[in-house]
Design an enzyme around this catalytic site. Structure first.
Site, PDB file in Angstrom:
ATOM      1  N   LYS A 108       0.807  -1.227   0.000  1.00 57.51           N
ATOM      2  CA  LYS A 108       0.000   0.000   0.000  1.00 57.51           C
ATOM      3  C   LYS A 108       0.837   1.274   0.000  1.00 57.51           C
ATOM      4  O   LYS A 108       0.339   2.338  -0.365  1.00 57.51           O
ATOM      5  CB  LYS A 108      -0.959   0.003   1.198  1.00 57.51           C
ATOM      6  CG  LYS A 108      -2.065  -1.035   1.049  1.00 57.51           C
ATOM      7  CD  LYS A 108      -3.062  -0.948   2.172  1.00 57.51           C
ATOM      8  CE  LYS A 108      -4.157  -1.970   2.010  1.00 57.51           C
ATOM      9  NZ  LYS A 108      -4.972  -2.139   3.211  1.00 57.51           N
ATOM     10  N   LYS A 189     -13.698  -8.459  -7.208  1.00 60.35           N
ATOM     11  CA  LYS A 189     -14.731  -8.678  -6.195  1.00 60.35           C
ATOM     12  C   LYS A 189     -15.522  -7.394  -5.941  1.00 60.35           C
ATOM     13  O   LYS A 189     -15.002  -6.293  -6.149  1.00 60.35           O
ATOM     14  CB  LYS A 189     -14.119  -9.239  -4.908  1.00 60.35           C
ATOM     15  CG  LYS A 189     -13.551  -8.241  -3.939  1.00 60.35           C
ATOM     16  CD  LYS A 189     -13.126  -8.968  -2.674  1.00 60.35           C
ATOM     17  CE  LYS A 189     -12.615  -8.001  -1.621  1.00 60.35           C
ATOM     18  NZ  LYS A 189     -13.615  -7.469  -0.722  1.00 60.35           N
ATOM     19  N   LYS A 192     -16.817  -2.268  -1.105  1.00 55.81           N
ATOM     20  CA  LYS A 192     -17.532  -1.066  -0.662  1.00 55.81           C
ATOM     21  C   LYS A 192     -16.797   0.221  -1.004  1.00 55.81           C
ATOM     22  O   LYS A 192     -17.401   1.270  -1.080  1.00 55.81           O
ATOM     23  CB  LYS A 192     -17.872  -1.148   0.832  1.00 55.81           C
ATOM     24  CG  LYS A 192     -16.691  -1.289   1.768  1.00 55.81           C
ATOM     25  CD  LYS A 192     -17.159  -1.277   3.204  1.00 55.81           C
ATOM     26  CE  LYS A 192     -16.626  -2.425   4.020  1.00 55.81           C
ATOM     27  NZ  LYS A 192     -15.169  -2.550   4.110  1.00 55.81           N
TER      28      LYS A 192
HETATM   29  N1  AQP Z   1     -17.308  -9.293  -2.494  1.00 56.39           N
HETATM   30  C1  AQP Z   1     -17.313  -9.965  -1.345  1.00 56.39           C
HETATM   31  N2  AQP Z   1     -17.833 -11.215  -1.293  1.00 56.39           N
HETATM   32  C2  AQP Z   1     -17.857 -11.892  -0.118  1.00 56.39           C
HETATM   33  N3  AQP Z   1     -17.384 -11.422   1.052  1.00 56.39           N
HETATM   34  C3  AQP Z   1     -16.857 -10.179   1.048  1.00 56.39           C
HETATM   35  N4  AQP Z   1     -16.317  -9.402   2.018  1.00 56.39           N
HETATM   36  C4  AQP Z   1     -15.939  -8.226   1.479  1.00 56.39           C
HETATM   37  N5  AQP Z   1     -16.229  -8.186   0.171  1.00 56.39           N
HETATM   38  C5  AQP Z   1     -16.798  -9.391  -0.141  1.00 56.39           C
HETATM   39  C6  AQP Z   1     -16.193  -9.779   3.435  1.00 56.39           C
HETATM   40  O1  AQP Z   1     -16.743  -8.724   4.217  1.00 56.39           O
HETATM   41  C7  AQP Z   1     -16.084  -8.692   5.493  1.00 56.39           C
HETATM   42  C8  AQP Z   1     -15.791  -7.292   5.936  1.00 56.39           C
HETATM   43  O2  AQP Z   1     -14.963  -6.664   4.999  1.00 56.39           O
HETATM   44  P1  AQP Z   1     -13.834  -5.605   5.448  1.00 56.39           P
HETATM   45  O3  AQP Z   1     -14.478  -4.363   5.879  1.00 56.39           O
HETATM   46  O4  AQP Z   1     -12.908  -6.240   6.403  1.00 56.39           O
HETATM   47  O5  AQP Z   1     -13.025  -5.276   4.155  1.00 56.39           O
HETATM   48  P2  AQP Z   1     -12.918  -5.971   2.791  1.00 56.39           P
HETATM   49  O6  AQP Z   1     -12.858  -7.435   2.868  1.00 56.39           O
HETATM   50  O7  AQP Z   1     -11.757  -5.330   2.100  1.00 56.39           O
HETATM   51  O8  AQP Z   1     -14.320  -5.520   2.142  1.00 56.39           O
HETATM   52  P3  AQP Z   1     -14.549  -4.536   0.943  1.00 56.39           P
HETATM   53  O9  AQP Z   1     -16.015  -4.329   0.821  1.00 56.39           O
HETATM   54  O10 AQP Z   1     -13.822  -4.995  -0.285  1.00 56.39           O
HETATM   55  O11 AQP Z   1     -13.928  -3.181   1.479  1.00 56.39           O
HETATM   56  P4  AQP Z   1     -12.766  -2.298   0.836  1.00 56.39           P
HETATM   57  O12 AQP Z   1     -13.356  -1.735  -0.424  1.00 56.39           O
HETATM   58  O13 AQP Z   1     -12.503  -1.249   1.858  1.00 56.39           O
HETATM   59  O14 AQP Z   1     -11.577  -3.157   0.589  1.00 56.39           O
HETATM   60  C9  AQP Z   1     -14.861  -9.570   5.356  1.00 56.39           C
HETATM   61  O15 AQP Z   1     -15.083 -10.766   6.082  1.00 56.39           O
HETATM   62  C10 AQP Z   1     -14.752  -9.854   3.878  1.00 56.39           C
HETATM   63  O16 AQP Z   1     -14.203 -11.120   3.595  1.00 56.39           O
END
Ligand code: AQP
Length: 321
Positions: A108, A189, A192
């Site tokens: 990062k 994937k 958010k």
């Molecule tokens: N697309 C996805 N499909 C299934 N599970 C998902 N998770 C995230 N995206 C998917 C699961 O959500 C939980 C919480 O996520 P996080 O806040 O720890 O961050 P993340 O995994 O990085 O989720 P995002 O939405 O992709 O956020 P950003 O955009 O900030 O990176 C986790 O258990 C994750 O596996």
């Protein structure tokens, strides 16, 4: 056995967060498990304070609306004093080299100007999250395993150098859940923090927005549905989403639908109905700030109380106070 899981308010909670993680937390979590909104972790890169505050409240409301007991949820910054103190103790237990070796930091920070120091030290804050709450199991994906390893190293080092305080945590593989892909670009994937929200269904989207996004989902030039994840990832994504919402299997569901249009319509309706209780419950809570605040303060008090004796012991043993 206490499991600790968090969600970072880097954006609005999306369908993948719900199908892949949150609904499982609500269904399978044990009474001693803890869930938190990790807002302090959303400050390691450029961020907007007002948006962060609003997202943290919204995520708390969604977690509660998803069925997780309010007794088990808290917002990380509400126990910032305790976490800040423990982070400092753990930073005094961690070498610079150990922090700089973290793959996430290397990736990062590469090529970035003005990298925040917190990008280097956030794994130590993560260790504090885990060790303060006494979590013994931390479900994490591959990208966060190294950080739980660091938490183990710091716990072991503190316990052997100064005295036994911390429970040894363990990284556990999260149960394999639905992996939801972006509707506009099924090679990645659903996330958010994605700037382009056309392919991301947010759990608080209105039903018509959800229908529109699913109707426009990228598929392929074929017309008869079949479950072929490698060759037809966009279609496979829709089938997996529908299966995750209704409990069927993607190949069987493909056989039940004669056209892409019918499949998209069925998927949209299933997603709308799956998310309805979350949207309604979260919106009701957000319209009642006094109730949300009450739940939030109670969660913070429980989380702080839970860690208080560990923090006090750690301070005493390291020679402070
Ligand atoms: N697309 C996805 N499909 C299934 N599970 C998902 N998770 C995230 N995206 C998917 C699961 O959500 C939980 C919480 O996520 P996080 O806040 O720890 O961050 P993340 O995994 O990085 O989720 P995002 O939405 O992709 O956020 P950003 O955009 O900030 O990176 C986790 O258990 C994750 O596996």
């Amino acid at each position: 056995m206490t499991r600790l899981s968090g969600i970072t308010p880097s954006g609005h909670i999306q369908l993948g967060n719900h199908l892949g993680a949150i609904r499982r937390w609500a269904a399978e979590g044990k009474p001693e498990d803890l869930y938190f909104v990790s807002d302090l972790h959303a400050m390691t890169t450029s961020h907007n304070p007002a948006r962060l505050r609003s997202l943290a409240g919204e995520q708390l409301a969604v977690l509660i609306a998803s069925g997780i007991s309010p007794d088990r949820v808290f917002v990380q910054s509400d126990i910032a004093r305790e976490l800040g103190a423990l982070t400092w103790i753990l930073e005094c237990t961690c070498s610079y080299g150990e922090a700089a070796r973290m793959i996430q930091f290397k990736e990062k920070s590469k090529g970035q100007a003005g990298v925040r120091l917190s990008l280097l030290t956030y794994p130590v804050l993560m260790a504090a999250d885990i060790l303060l709450t006494g979590a013994s199991e931390v479900p994490v994906g591959e990208d966060q395993r190294q950080h739980v390893e660091l938490a183990r190293t710091l716990a072991r080092r503190f316990n052997t150098t100064y005295g036994e305080v911390f429970t040894m945590p363990e990284a556990v593989l999260p149960p394999s859940g639905a992996r939801v892909r972006d509707l506009a670009d099924p090679t990645r994937k659903m996330s958010k923090s994605n700037q382009d929200s056309a392919g991301v269904v947010f759990v608080l989207d209105e039903p018509d927005q959800i229908r529109r996004k699913i109707k426009r989902a990228v598929t392929d030039g074929l017309s008869v549905p079949a479950y072929e994840p490698e060759e037809r990832p966009g279609l496979a994504n829709l089938l997996e989403i529908l299966a995750a919402c209704t409990g069927g299997d993607p190949a069987g569901i493909a056989a039940e639908h004669k056209s892409y249009g019918a499949l998209k319509e069925a998927t949209a309706e299933a997603v709308v109905e799956t998310l309805r209780p979350l949207r309604e419950g979260a919106n009701a809570l957000l319209k009642d700030p006094a109730e949300l605040d009450r739940v939030r303060k109670a969660g913070a008090a429980r989380a702080a109380e839970r860690g208080e004796h560990r923090l006090q012991s750690a301070l005493r043993l390291i020679g402070a106070g």
